[in-house]
Design an enzyme around this catalytic site. Sequence first.
Site, PDB file in Angstrom:
ATOM      1  N   LYS A 105       0.827  -1.199   0.000  1.00  0.00           N
ATOM      2  CA  LYS A 105       0.000   0.000   0.000  1.00  0.00           C
ATOM      3  C   LYS A 105       0.866   1.256   0.000  1.00  0.00           C
ATOM      4  O   LYS A 105       0.682   2.153  -0.833  1.00  0.00           O
ATOM      5  CB  LYS A 105      -0.936   0.022   1.208  1.00  0.00           C
ATOM      6  CG  LYS A 105      -1.868   1.223   1.238  1.00  0.00           C
ATOM      7  CD  LYS A 105      -2.704   1.250   2.492  1.00  0.00           C
ATOM      8  CE  LYS A 105      -1.912   1.729   3.691  1.00  0.00           C
ATOM      9  NZ  LYS A 105      -2.750   1.966   4.889  1.00  0.00           N
ATOM     10  N   ASP A 144      -6.338   0.793   0.652  1.00  0.00           N
ATOM     11  CA  ASP A 144      -6.490   1.107   2.071  1.00  0.00           C
ATOM     12  C   ASP A 144      -7.882   0.646   2.511  1.00  0.00           C
ATOM     13  O   ASP A 144      -8.599  -0.019   1.755  1.00  0.00           O
ATOM     14  CB  ASP A 144      -6.250   2.593   2.337  1.00  0.00           C
ATOM     15  CG  ASP A 144      -7.382   3.477   1.849  1.00  0.00           C
ATOM     16  OD1 ASP A 144      -8.263   2.996   1.101  1.00  0.00           O
ATOM     17  OD2 ASP A 144      -7.406   4.672   2.222  1.00  0.00           O
TER      18      ASP A 144
END
Length: 248
Positions: free
Chosen positions: A142, A160
């Site tokens: 991420k 996310d």
Amino acid sequence: MATEAVPGSARRSRKWANETRLGMVRRARKINRMLAETYPDAHTELDFDGPFQLLVATVLSAQTTDVRVNLTTPALFARYPTPEDLAAADPEELERLIRPTGFYRAKAKSLLGLAKALVERFDGEVPRKLEDLVTLPGVGRKTANVVLGNAFDVPGITVDTHFGRLVRRFGWTTETDPVKVEHEIAEIFPPKEWTILSHRLIWHGRRICHARKPACGACPVAALCPSFGTGPVDTAVAAKLVKTGPPS
């Protein structure tokens, strides 16, 4: 998560029960176009100047808000403007500076580790490849994709909590593992859309499609969402749930 009972919501959900793969892809891309019109200025809400600052800010953003990170990083970057400076930081002083972001001991350890790795293995430069970025302490896919997409214009999907929630509500995937989500969504959209798609979904998740009570009645893509009715569908009620400014 408790859902609000909405007349007709079950019938609406059945509307998508026999949707083909092609139909889903077309619907997903239409949703993306509509979100582009809704959020023409979508971008990362972290303040940064250059790849190093973005990397640090993204690590700090775990389990806190971008607003809190943005209030913390000016003093941090003034004290440690380069990877070399951060690598030589006193751990206790670093912890004091980043304490407002929460989990400050773990984050300080990660920041010290990644700074030392940048200096020792990458000549003080943030690498431009995902496989290199994820070798840095505290950096997962991420964070790597945030840096790649926003500092280097390398396409990346940022999975996310907002992104994951929305793609499941939209029926684009049923996966919960972030890596599997990333790979499935990458098959729906061309690479040129990956970074901006991430921003649009994150903005939508923060402003309208909230985790506990989404503002379904105020959602611009309600007609294309299999999860319509998870939150209030009354326009006036939903409008009160919409957040128009940056998340606090």
